[in-house]
Design an enzyme around this catalytic site. Sequence first.
Site, PDB file in Angstrom:
ATOM      1  N   SER A   1      44.684  30.976  26.981  1.00 39.73           N
ATOM      2  CA  SER A   1      44.359  31.860  27.859  1.00 39.73           C
ATOM      3  C   SER A   1      45.219  31.731  29.126  1.00 39.73           C
ATOM      4  O   SER A   1      45.297  32.681  29.928  1.00 39.73           O
ATOM      5  CB  SER A   1      43.112  31.867  28.180  1.00 39.73           C
ATOM      6  OG  SER A   1      42.666  30.536  28.901  1.00 39.73           O
TER       7      SER A   1
ATOM      8  N   ASP B   1      38.603  32.555  38.456  1.00 34.26           N
ATOM      9  CA  ASP B   1      37.200  32.614  37.685  1.00 34.26           C
ATOM     10  C   ASP B   1      36.850  30.944  37.550  1.00 34.26           C
ATOM     11  O   ASP B   1      37.605  30.179  38.018  1.00 34.26           O
ATOM     12  CB  ASP B   1      37.020  33.309  36.424  1.00 34.26           C
ATOM     13  CG  ASP B   1      38.060  32.931  35.270  1.00 34.26           C
ATOM     14  OD1 ASP B   1      38.822  31.746  35.364  1.00 34.26           O
ATOM     15  OD2 ASP B   1      38.359  33.497  34.257  1.00 34.26           O
TER      16      ASP B   1
ATOM     17  N   HIS C   1      40.324  29.677  35.438  1.00 30.95           N
ATOM     18  CA  HIS C   1      41.797  30.035  35.282  1.00 30.95           C
ATOM     19  C   HIS C   1      42.316  30.266  36.976  1.00 30.95           C
ATOM     20  O   HIS C   1      41.406  30.704  37.724  1.00 30.95           O
ATOM     21  CB  HIS C   1      42.049  31.528  34.596  1.00 30.95           C
ATOM     22  CG  HIS C   1      41.618  31.561  33.386  1.00 30.95           C
ATOM     23  ND1 HIS C   1      40.519  32.117  32.970  1.00 30.95           N
ATOM     24  CD2 HIS C   1      42.090  30.955  32.278  1.00 30.95           C
ATOM     25  CE1 HIS C   1      40.223  31.918  31.703  1.00 30.95           C
ATOM     26  NE2 HIS C   1      41.234  31.170  31.318  1.00 30.95           N
TER      27      HIS C   1
END
Length: 375
Positions: free
Chosen positions: A31, A321, A324
């Site tokens: 991600s 978040d 990340h």
Amino acid sequence: MKCLFVLLIVLGLNAIDGYDCKIVQFIFGDSLSDVGNNRNLPRSLAQANLPYYGIDFGNGLPNGRFTNGRTVSDIISDKIGLPRPVAFLDPSMNEDVILANGVNYASGGGGILNETGGYFIQRFSLWKQIELFQGTRDVIVAKIGKKEADKFFQQAGYVVSLGSNDFINNYLMPVYSDSWKYTDQTFVDYLMETLESQLTVLHSLGARKLMVFGLGPMGCIPLQRALSLDGKCQNKASSLAVRFNKAATTMLQDLETKLPNANYKFGEAYDLVNDVITNPQKYGFDNADSPCCSFYRIRPALTCIPASTLCKDRSKYVFWDEYHPTDKANELVANILIKRFDFMRADDGTSDAPSPSPDLAPSPEQDLAPSPDNN
């Protein structure tokens, strides 16, 4: 046009004399590097397809990146004049796009191991990403012939950036059998054996110039702090990252001597990220322990959603978040990596990278889209 001559130690790009080509990159990751693959996986639970993801990128709408703006790879590509690789599942993907831009196979929730991130249902593990790359290679061979395709793939840059999910969403979670089948060291050994096999396959497909990125202090991401009893970093997770980085350095050095014409490097930024988290004010941040996008005081929030609240100034937060970094933190990491590894531009230096993202969160009266000069 003639090959662009690049001194790019991180990606290890070198021109092939006499061959007309364009230097591109192929990115394999999770991600932290995903630029839209998971948004095209309809059953995946690892998604960044809701506001406020992407608020500081382009039109401000979610685009598949797990941050408010750009990834580290985006920023490095822009600053050295290389095209941003397009997500493999992007609807625009075709042979011409591959030849002009390269491909990004990164997938949120993906890991080195196939079993990692299983509860996300759909995600591309590294083995799956390599399988997709094999298909990409076959398509290009069919278009331009094997000789020209070999040159194209051998002069490209390759980035492999996975590993954190193998710990956070596998080994450190009791629901996965790996958590009780292995010790810390035997699990790292398992990762290294698998990664070595994967890099060997990539070499057989043309990857000659490749960088593997190391892990940061995983125990200090907001999620790990929220799961601890005192809100502090979880030392076990961070110590596993150190162990992984040490083992990967040795493995890559050994592999480089075994594989013909291999230029395999290890890009470790653990010390940098740890210093940013430990001394955020030194780097212009005010907060390095909680996410900018959170669901009021409910922690961990796991993801950013329209009902979330945003911090007042995104430029002052290290984390976007629970997992990340923010665009601003990614920019810092990218800039230091460029300096550390002596990047030079791939173009003539006349084109500029997109403007830094806006930093202020919107008030309730403001539109959510950022100013139009950032992309």
